[in-house]
Design a protein around this motif. Structure first.
Motif, PDB file in Angstrom:
ATOM      1  N   GLU A  12      -8.792   2.112  16.845  1.00 40.71           N
ATOM      2  CA  GLU A  12      -8.397   0.592  16.608  1.00 40.71           C
ATOM      3  C   GLU A  12      -9.238  -0.049  15.761  1.00 40.71           C
ATOM      4  O   GLU A  12      -9.111  -0.964  14.627  1.00 40.71           O
ATOM      5  N   GLU A  13     -10.636   0.577  15.807  1.00 37.87           N
ATOM      6  CA  GLU A  13     -11.610  -0.219  14.583  1.00 37.87           C
ATOM      7  C   GLU A  13     -11.231   0.146  13.424  1.00 37.87           C
ATOM      8  O   GLU A  13     -11.369  -0.713  12.509  1.00 37.87           O
ATOM      9  N   VAL A  14     -10.754   1.438  12.912  1.00 34.56           N
ATOM     10  CA  VAL A  14     -10.653   1.797  11.790  1.00 34.56           C
ATOM     11  C   VAL A  14      -9.495   0.907  11.208  1.00 34.56           C
ATOM     12  O   VAL A  14      -9.348   0.419  10.038  1.00 34.56           O
ATOM     13  N   LEU A  15      -8.266   0.743  12.011  1.00 37.26           N
ATOM     14  CA  LEU A  15      -6.955  -0.066  11.599  1.00 37.26           C
ATOM     15  C   LEU A  15      -7.587  -1.492  11.399  1.00 37.26           C
ATOM     16  O   LEU A  15      -7.082  -2.024  10.409  1.00 37.26           O
ATOM     17  N   LYS A  16      -8.348  -2.013  12.083  1.00 40.26           N
ATOM     18  CA  LYS A  16      -8.990  -3.208  11.997  1.00 40.26           C
ATOM     19  C   LYS A  16      -9.610  -3.702  10.833  1.00 40.26           C
ATOM     20  O   LYS A  16      -9.262  -4.411  10.180  1.00 40.26           O
ATOM     21  N   ASP A  17     -10.395  -2.509  10.379  1.00 43.76           N
ATOM     22  CA  ASP A  17     -11.320  -2.683   9.412  1.00 43.76           C
ATOM     23  C   ASP A  17     -10.447  -2.575   8.003  1.00 43.76           C
ATOM     24  O   ASP A  17     -10.575  -3.104   6.937  1.00 43.76           O
ATOM     25  N   VAL A  30       0.851  -1.319   0.172  1.00 42.96           N
ATOM     26  CA  VAL A  30      -0.131  -0.097   0.048  1.00 42.96           C
ATOM     27  C   VAL A  30       0.955   1.377  -0.023  1.00 42.96           C
ATOM     28  O   VAL A  30       1.652   1.382   0.886  1.00 42.96           O
ATOM     29  N   LEU A  31       0.703   2.115  -0.996  1.00 44.07           N
ATOM     30  CA  LEU A  31       1.331   3.428  -1.106  1.00 44.07           C
ATOM     31  C   LEU A  31       0.415   4.400  -0.341  1.00 44.07           C
ATOM     32  O   LEU A  31      -0.742   4.482  -0.578  1.00 44.07           O
ATOM     33  N   ALA A  89      -7.162  -3.285   7.581  1.00 46.15           N
ATOM     34  CA  ALA A  89      -6.645  -4.483   7.651  1.00 46.15           C
ATOM     35  C   ALA A  89      -7.299  -5.728   7.034  1.00 46.15           C
ATOM     36  O   ALA A  89      -6.780  -6.515   6.085  1.00 46.15           O
ATOM     37  N   GLN A  90      -8.411  -5.997   7.527  1.00 54.87           N
ATOM     38  CA  GLN A  90      -9.419  -6.997   7.286  1.00 54.87           C
ATOM     39  C   GLN A  90      -9.942  -6.789   5.799  1.00 54.87           C
ATOM     40  O   GLN A  90     -10.004  -7.705   5.120  1.00 54.87           O
ATOM     41  N   ARG A 116       2.099  -5.680  10.836  1.00 49.43           N
ATOM     42  CA  ARG A 116       1.819  -7.177  11.815  1.00 49.43           C
ATOM     43  C   ARG A 116       0.605  -7.970  11.100  1.00 49.43           C
ATOM     44  O   ARG A 116       0.464  -8.716  11.723  1.00 49.43           O
ATOM     45  N   GLN A 117       0.126  -7.343  10.179  1.00 53.08           N
ATOM     46  CA  GLN A 117      -1.202  -8.052   9.488  1.00 53.08           C
ATOM     47  C   GLN A 117      -0.783  -8.620   8.223  1.00 53.08           C
ATOM     48  O   GLN A 117      -1.817  -8.994   7.531  1.00 53.08           O
ATOM     49  N   GLY A 118       0.676  -8.916   7.797  1.00 46.03           N
ATOM     50  CA  GLY A 118       1.129  -9.394   6.811  1.00 46.03           C
ATOM     51  C   GLY A 118       1.110  -8.327   5.591  1.00 46.03           C
ATOM     52  O   GLY A 118       0.912  -8.959   4.055  1.00 46.03           O
ATOM     53  N   ILE A 119       0.924  -7.267   5.746  1.00 49.19           N
ATOM     54  CA  ILE A 119       0.779  -6.124   4.380  1.00 49.19           C
ATOM     55  C   ILE A 119       1.955  -4.983   4.393  1.00 49.19           C
ATOM     56  O   ILE A 119       2.170  -4.447   5.575  1.00 49.19           O
ATOM     57  N   ALA A 120       2.627  -5.143   3.531  1.00 47.20           N
ATOM     58  CA  ALA A 120       3.382  -4.150   3.107  1.00 47.20           C
ATOM     59  C   ALA A 120       3.140  -2.508   2.633  1.00 47.20           C
ATOM     60  O   ALA A 120       1.995  -2.630   2.500  1.00 47.20           O
TER      61      ALA A 120
END
Length: 351
Positions: free
Chosen positions: A336-341, A100-101, A343-344, A130-134
């Motif tokens: 934290e909800e935004v971060l989680k959403d 992600v840029l 990533a998912q 930490r969720q596997g995304i560069a």
């Protein structure tokens, strides 16, 4: 800085069309902040604030980072940034991660999109790693370690070419499965410019505009007046005509472009998956206006997600009013909800 003496100061920030003039009295700066034709009293007192940003990661990190540069040859800009690899990533394994840029909001900002002591892009990059995304976040042109490129006369179109160069750099590495953009505010506008040109595999639009710039600015100004407690009987409501008559904005290429720019056509032409989100207390890019427009314009797709978050401001912090004066007072950098959403949603694209 326009003027500075022992007891007076005058500051102009042309990129956002703002000024502040004040006089030092009894250890306090007593002055007036002006923007978009509106004037507000602003008193500033010397202090040493206790900074608490519990979400900000500290080294050593459990993942690898790499300092990189890429070039926008058309504009003579060399952009410097940090490429963050996913935690546990092994270059020998054939499965490639997505990347992600990050594209910042308006004004020249560093790679962390540092604002009021917060570093939202650093926090997001750490979470995604930490969720596997560069991720790749970079200093805006002529900012931080980035060099070259005209800033004074630059518009969102110029900054979009910087972002396009970043996407091309990532694709040329041939190390990633998908290459997309996460843009905040003006960065969301830029994401749709590139989305319409099919240069990105996906878009995460954090409070990106969905309506013409002059329309957005008028609603923004009136909302800020309302939230600032200005007596509605005393306030002179902003109109498009009044906004365009402001002499200081007529001299700013970026702002003139923004007022005239209508994102509708680029949003209609964007066919890649889109996650567009807003906070319902955002008083800069108002969700009921902009997220609604994006929902109406965006081509339908099962992969798209549009979401409005209750209680969040323009930085996606939990807040009281949503005014920018709160940003630095809030310990939370981003929900934290935004971060989680985020990533998912990105992980779903990998499947």
């Amino acid at each position: 800085m326009e003027y500075l003496s022992d007891d007076s100061v005058a500051v102009k920030v042309e990129m956002i069309g703002a000024t502040y003039q004040a006089k030092l009295t009894d250890g306090k700066l007593d002055g007036t902040f002006s923007q978009n034709g509106m004037k507000f009293p602003l008193e500033m007192t010397r202090g040493v604030p206790e900074v608490k940003h519990p979400q900000e990661p500290k080294p050593p990190y459990p993942y690898e980072t790499e300092e990189v540069t890429f070039i926008n040859e058309a504009d003579g800009a060399t952009l410097a940034g940090t490429l963050t690899w996913p935690m546990g990533y092994d270059k020998k394994v054939k499965k490639k991660p997505m990347v992600v840029l990050f594209v910042t909001g308006s004004g020249q900002e560093n790679r962390d999109e540092e604002i009021f002591g917060h570093k939202p892009f650093l926090v997001i990059a750490d979470y995604l790693a930490r969720q596997g995304i560069a991720t790749l976040r970079y200093d805006d042109r002529a900012t931080g370690k980035s060099t070259g490129g005209d800033v004074k006369n630059a518009t969102s179109e110029d900054f979009a070419r910087d972002a396009a160069a970043g996407l091309e750099f990532l694709r040329n590495k041939k190390a990633f499965s998908k290459v997309g953009i996460l843009g905040h505010s003006e960065g969301g506008l830029i994401a749709f410019i590139l989305g319409a040109k099919k240069k990105t595999d996906f878009i995460v639009s954090l409070a990106g505009p969905g309506v013409k710039g002059d329309t957005l600015s008028v609603v923004q100004s009136n909302r800020i007046m309302e939230l600032s407690g200005i007596d509605p009987n005393m306030a002179v409501k902003m109109t498009v005509k009044k906004l365009r008559q402001d002499e200081q904005f007529k001299k700013l290429p970026w702002y003139q472009y923004f007022l005239d720019y209508d994102p509708s056509e680029n949003i209609r032409k964007t066919r890649c998956p889109v996650f567009a989100l807003n906070g319902d207390r955002d008083c800069q890019v108002i969700a009921s206006q902009n997220l609604t427009a994006i929902r109406q314009l965006l081509p339908p797709s099962k992969k798209n997600l549009l979401k409005e978050y209750p209680g969040l401001n323009h930085l996606f912090q939990h807040c009281t009013t949503g005014l920018a004066t709160e940003y630095g007072q809030i310990e939370e950098t981003i929900s934290e909800e935004v971060l989680k959403d985020i990533a998912q949603w990105l992980q779903q694209l990998q499947k």
